[in-house]
Enzyme design. Structure first.
Site, PDB file in Angstrom:
ATOM      1  N   ASN A 167     -57.477   9.868-111.933  1.00  0.00           N
ATOM      2  CA  ASN A 167     -58.204  10.516-113.022  1.00  0.00           C
ATOM      3  C   ASN A 167     -59.079   9.494-113.725  1.00  0.00           C
ATOM      4  O   ASN A 167     -58.718   8.318-113.803  1.00  0.00           O
ATOM      5  CB  ASN A 167     -57.203  11.086-114.039  1.00  0.00           C
ATOM      6  CG  ASN A 167     -57.891  11.793-115.201  1.00  0.00           C
ATOM      7  OD1 ASN A 167     -58.830  12.572-115.001  1.00  0.00           O
ATOM      8  ND2 ASN A 167     -57.452  11.520-116.431  1.00  0.00           N
ATOM      9  N   HIS A 184     -60.720   8.697-117.459  1.00  0.00           N
ATOM     10  CA  HIS A 184     -60.519   9.089-118.857  1.00  0.00           C
ATOM     11  C   HIS A 184     -61.462   8.265-119.735  1.00  0.00           C
ATOM     12  O   HIS A 184     -61.556   7.045-119.564  1.00  0.00           O
ATOM     13  CB  HIS A 184     -59.056   8.835-119.263  1.00  0.00           C
ATOM     14  CG  HIS A 184     -58.782   9.233-120.670  1.00  0.00           C
ATOM     15  ND1 HIS A 184     -58.606  10.551-121.047  1.00  0.00           N
ATOM     16  CD2 HIS A 184     -58.692   8.502-121.804  1.00  0.00           C
ATOM     17  CE1 HIS A 184     -58.401  10.605-122.350  1.00  0.00           C
ATOM     18  NE2 HIS A 184     -58.449   9.381-122.831  1.00  0.00           N
ATOM     19  N   SER A 239     -61.390   4.448-118.426  1.00  0.00           N
ATOM     20  CA  SER A 239     -60.290   3.950-117.592  1.00  0.00           C
ATOM     21  C   SER A 239     -60.112   4.876-116.396  1.00  0.00           C
ATOM     22  O   SER A 239     -60.231   6.098-116.527  1.00  0.00           O
ATOM     23  CB  SER A 239     -58.963   3.971-118.368  1.00  0.00           C
ATOM     24  OG  SER A 239     -59.068   3.316-119.616  1.00  0.00           O
ATOM     25  N   ASP A 244     -52.431  11.319-119.460  1.00  0.00           N
ATOM     26  CA  ASP A 244     -53.282  10.126-119.577  1.00  0.00           C
ATOM     27  C   ASP A 244     -52.448   8.855-119.676  1.00  0.00           C
ATOM     28  O   ASP A 244     -52.900   7.849-120.249  1.00  0.00           O
ATOM     29  CB  ASP A 244     -54.243  10.233-120.789  1.00  0.00           C
ATOM     30  CG  ASP A 244     -55.185  11.410-120.665  1.00  0.00           C
ATOM     31  OD1 ASP A 244     -55.599  11.737-119.536  1.00  0.00           O
ATOM     32  OD2 ASP A 244     -55.510  12.022-121.701  1.00  0.00           O
TER      33      ASP A 244
HETATM   34  C1  GRF Z   1     -65.921  12.362-118.524  1.00  0.00           C
HETATM   35  O1  GRF Z   1     -66.178  11.670-119.720  1.00  0.00           O
HETATM   36  C2  GRF Z   1     -64.531  12.102-118.034  1.00  0.00           C
HETATM   37  O2  GRF Z   1     -64.069  10.812-118.308  1.00  0.00           O
HETATM   38  C3  GRF Z   1     -63.724  13.102-118.828  1.00  0.00           C
HETATM   39  O3  GRF Z   1     -64.531  14.246-118.884  1.00  0.00           O
HETATM   40  C4  GRF Z   1     -65.908  13.868-118.753  1.00  0.00           C
HETATM   41  C5  GRF Z   1     -66.449  14.635-117.586  1.00  0.00           C
HETATM   42  O4  GRF Z   1     -67.830  14.480-117.441  1.00  0.00           O
HETATM   43  N1  GRF Z   1     -62.416  13.299-118.260  1.00  0.00           N
HETATM   44  P1  GRF Z   1     -68.550  15.008-116.135  1.00  0.00           P
HETATM   45  O5  GRF Z   1     -68.130  16.458-115.941  1.00  0.00           O
HETATM   46  O6  GRF Z   1     -68.110  14.156-114.979  1.00  0.00           O
HETATM   47  O7  GRF Z   1     -70.010  14.883-116.425  1.00  0.00           O
END
Ligand code: GRF
Length: 202
Positions: free
Chosen positions: A104, A106, A133, A142
């Protein structure tokens, strides 16, 4: 390596993974969204990648949704499951099934700011740096072992939006790099708190 990508929104991380797929030895078998309106579905279609919607709102419980999600994933027998802006909490059953295969991204320097609204939280705390991260997904939200991070300076006058844009640009560099470590067999999850890169504890 065969992979499935789960999304919920814009899919800019998905796009960076698609754009780098050849270099990172990843074959995206399917993109699955829990939101019918996710723009990332269009990105997948434009790249001729199979995509489907499993709308969580159509299920009575998280368990039922996860069962449908697992069965969609299992059609492709992926060796990696990539959460690229997938905004659903996964059940223990899901985590147990794919433990060690799920990455994932984050938008914070974990362990700081798990959950939502991370950019605003970093600004409100007067932090001077923020970032993103990539971690293995375990049962703690997370909270799985962090593999790698990218830092971004917080500027005076930053809003959550301006900061999020700069963090996203770093996410697009970070995530494909870490996925490549995984597809090359360099990354392993040892247990809920420990991961290794090239056999060394991270
Ligand atoms: C990103 O900031 C990711 O870290 C978080 O959600 C956002 C998704 O953005 N989990 P995208 O859909 O990849 O543009």
């Amino acid at each position: 390596m065969n992979g499935v990508v789960l999304i919920s929104g814009g899919g800019s991380n998905l796009q960076s993974i698609i754009d780098n797929a050849d270099e990172i030895d990843l074959s995206i078998q399917c993109v699955i969204s829990n939101k019918p309106s996710a723009y990332g579905l269009k990105r997948a279609a434009q790249a001729n990648i199979q995509n489907c919607i499993i709308d969580h709102q159509l299920f009575d419980s998280r368990q039922d949704f996860d069962v449908a999600l697992m069965s969609a994933i299992d059609e492709y027998q992926p060796e990696i499951v990539i959460l690229a802006g997938f905004m659903r909490i996964l059940s223990d059953k899901f985590i147990n099934k794919y433990q060690g295969k799920v990455l994932n991204i984050h938008p914070s320097l974990l362990p700081k700011y798990p959950g939502l609204n991370t950019h605003q939280k970093a600004i409100d705390a007067n932090d001077s740096v923020h970032g993103a991260s990539v971690h293995f997904v375990t049962k703690m939200l997370d909270g799985g072992p962090v593999i790698a991070q990218k830092q971004v300076e917080i500027n005076t006058g930053d809003s959550a939006k301006t900061l999020a844009e700069r963090v996203l640009r770093q996410e697009h560099v970070l995530f494909p790099k870490v996925i490549h470590w995984y597809t090359r067999g360099r990354l392993k999850l040892l247990n809920d708190t420990t991961a290794t890169l090239d056999g060394q504890v991270i």
